[in-house]
Write an enzyme that holds these catalytic residues in place. Structure first.
Site, PDB file in Angstrom:
ATOM      1  N   GLU A  51     -17.814  18.302 -18.355  1.00 12.81           N
ATOM      2  CA  GLU A  51     -18.047  19.624 -17.770  1.00 12.81           C
ATOM      3  C   GLU A  51     -19.392  19.763 -17.047  1.00 12.81           C
ATOM      4  OE1 GLU A  51     -15.935  22.049 -17.524  1.00 12.81           O
ATOM      5  OE2 GLU A  51     -14.341  21.143 -18.721  1.00 12.81           O
ATOM      6  N   SER A 101      25.392  49.525 -24.195  1.00 13.07           N
ATOM      7  CA  SER A 101      25.924  50.758 -24.779  1.00 13.07           C
ATOM      8  C   SER A 101      24.930  51.528 -25.637  1.00 13.07           C
ATOM      9  CB  SER A 101      27.165  50.441 -25.608  1.00 13.07           C
ATOM     10  OG  SER A 101      28.235  50.051 -24.771  1.00 13.07           O
TER      11      SER A 101
END
Length: 631
Positions: free
Chosen positions: A75, A337
């Protein structure tokens, strides 16, 4: 010209000195956030969470040294030698971004990334970059490198709602960083660059490629030998993906923190406690029901108190770590439904009764624009005769529903649905009667709660109390019974009609939709199921508890004939009433009862094969006895 250049240099120098003084006077920015405690309705701890996800804070000396060195190498190789910015890398990235006209190329140092993790979003804009630089300078001024490195390693994102290297290590490998192998360290360090794409759970081959790139860099920089690198490449990795908390905790924590943010009109401060309405016994019962019945489907479910709206248990999906998307509150699925109770309440307040008859038969509806609509019943089964509203609702007859819907007009049904909390889009079309609308579990449970509580407005909530770091009460929910928006007599009648889905006596040309679980129910519950090719629903309630369940696939695969939603609902509603039992719906003044033949809608006599106790507003009950079955 020289004087102008000197003035520019002087102004820039003064500006820079002023900025640095201002940054210093602002003091040290806050780091190492404390967790937020999530409590149940009794004030007992459910779990701890951070405002951004799940995390275990680990001191730098307790993190595997090789993992620390590998992170720095990948990094930010110059981390210990710069003041927060790697000017060489930044220069290269700026030139590339200017050439491409975007901010695709990054050159962020560990301190810059830590500043972004703590205070900013991940949007790629020049303004965010300036803010990031400001916070980076403040962090470097007030904290040493070890503190910054520890903070970075504990806040970096590893996918699946996981933050921090220790949390990630336990999630992916089931052990602490101190016990990781070189192969596992290389895989873990590679993930944060693209957490979703490099997740070994979802994209193992890609993650493995990135791991080997990390090993190659370590070998090239002489941090490991060629033999160590080769052995690490060959090592078989056991990816576990085991959550540290209960599989549902993340859904509860996310919802609690989001609701608290709205109540506080801002972020939830570190160290706060959020006391929720969650009942841990009901949460466990609902979770267990999901485990036993869900198979390979996804699920969203809510248990709540219908009068107060308090959410007592919630399932957002099978496992938060595998998918933090909350299917109980965020997903909108076609309801089938389960929409019919809204239709039939509207019918009952517009002249229909439980005994109103219509013919159930294959029907084509033709409209003035020359369009046609031909709905069908399950398995193409019809009474080919009259049926009552009571039986139509119990067996979920679609022809009766569409006839009723068109008689009332879709607009009138939509207006009534809006009055009880339905906010999603509703198209005024004939098929709306059969549930073409897409709603969330929370939305449907809230709407049904109006029926269960006798017709009062209700809003769902999870936060009971917000407690500050010194035990002070920052917020306390104040319950007041909502406005009466439904007729209590019509509501009572509908509730009684909705118990019909569990009455096998109403089965005829179609079976009642709750017949498969009716013998397992000890209470007098009202409910409605619903299904489409891709969705299965069950919502049901007593006066003091409501449970709503959706099951299906996220990608809308067809689910076939699946009973999971009903089975989960059955187990949850029974568990919720195990201690205190189920109350019955109490009839308000002005209600009368009569035994009615469910086919003719007339008073039943000794010849009627089926007799159903139905309820009516006084003066609307049938007065004539049935003579259809005398022969």
């Amino acid at each position: 010209m020289k004087k102008l250049a000197l003035w520019i240099c002087l102004v820039l120098s003064i500006g820079f000195i002023s900025l640095m003084i201002s940054i210093y006077l602002l003091g040290a920015p806050k780091i190492n956030e404390q967790p937020i405690d999530i409590l149940d309705h009794n004030g007992d701890l459910i779990g701890t969470a951070y405002s951004d996800g799940e995390r275990i804070w680990q001191s730098l000396e307790d993190i595997h040294p090789m993992l620390v060195d590998t992170t720095i190498m990948i990094e930010d190789q110059n981390f210990h030698h710069h003041g927060g910015f790697d000017l060489k890398r930044i220069g290269g990235a700026v030139l590339k971004n200017l050439h491409q006209g975007n901010l695709a190329e990054g050159a962020s140092t560990i301190t810059q990334q830590y500043a972004r993790n703590l205070y900013l979003t991940h949007e790629k804009t020049w303004l965010r970059k300036l803010k990031e630089a400001f916070y980076t300078i403040r962090l470097e001024q007030h904290y040493d490198k070890d503190s910054l490195l520890e903070g970075y390693l504990n806040t970096i994102y590893y996918g699946h709602g996981i933050y921090g290297v220790e949390t990630a290590s336990q999630f992916y490998f089931g052990k602490s960083t101190t016990d990781l192998s070189l192969a596992e360290i290389a895989l873990l360090v590679a993930i944060p660059n693209r957490p979703n794409a490099y997740s070994p759970l979802n994209h193992y081959d890609t993650a493995k490629e990135q791991q080997e790139k990390v090993l190659a860099i370590l070998e090239a920089e002489d941090l490991i030998t060629t033999t160590e690198a080769e052995l690490a490449r060959l090592e078989v990795l056991n990816i576990e993906g085991e959550t540290l908390q209960q599989p549902q905790f993340g859904y509860l924590a996310d919802l609690a923190i989001a609701e608290a943010k709205e109540l506080l009109d801002g972020p939830v401060p570190a160290g706060y406690q959020l006391q929720t309405t969650i009942n841990l016994e009901q949460q466990e019962a609902l979770s267990q029901a999901v485990i036993e019945h869900i198979d390979d489907l996804q699920v969203g479910a809510i248990m709540a108190h219908p009068a107060t709206g308090a959410i007592q248990a919630l399932i957002g999906g099978v496992d938060y770590q595998l998918s933090p998307y909350n299917r109980a509150t965020q997903a909108h699925r076609m309801v089938g439904s389960t929409f019919k109770p809204f239709l039939y309440y509207t019918a009952l307040e517009n002249g229909f009764t439980a005994a109103t008859t219509l013919t159930s038969e294959p029907t084509t509806f033709a409209f003035s624009d020359d369009s046609q609509y031909r709905p069908s019943n399950f398995n193409q089964l019809y009474a080919n005769d009259t049926i009552t509203l009571a039986q139509a609702l119990a067996v979920s007859d679609n022809i009766y529903a569409v006839k009723t819907h068109l008689f009332l007009t879709p607009e009138k049904v939509i207006d009534r649905s809006r009055s009880i909390g339905i906010t999603s889009e509703l198209e005024p079309v004939p098929a709306l009667a059969l549930g073409t609308a897409s709603l969330s579990v929370q939305e449907l449970v809230t709407a049904y709660s109006h029926f269960a509580n006798g017709g009062h407005t209700v809003s769902p909530f999870l936060i009971e109390k917000i407690i500050g770091p010194n035990e002070e009460i920052i917020y306390q929910h104040d319950f007041q019974l909502g406005e009466q928006v439904l007729d209590e007599r019509v509501t009572f009648i509908l509730n009684q009609l909705l118990t019909g889905m569990f009455d096998p006596n109403l089965s005829d040309y179609l079976a009642v939709t709750g017949g498969s679980i009716s013998e397992d129910l000890s209470g007098d519950y009202a409910g409605k199921s619903g299904s489409t090719d891709t969705d299965s629903w069950m919502v049901g309630y007593s006066p003091n508890l409501i449970v709503g369940v959706w099951t299906g696939y996220d990608d809308n695969q067809k689910i076939g004939s699946n009973q999971a939603s009903k089975l989960i609902w059955r187990d949850a509603i029974e568990a919720g009433h195990r201690e205190n039992g189920s109350d019955s719906f109490i009839a308000p003044p002005g209600i009368v009862a009569a035994y009615v033949d469910p086919q003719s809608g007339l008073l039943s006599d000794e010849h009627c094969p089926v007799s159903r106790l139905m309820y009516f507003i006084e003066g609307t009950e049938p007065l004539i006895y049935c003579n259809l079955h005398e022969d």
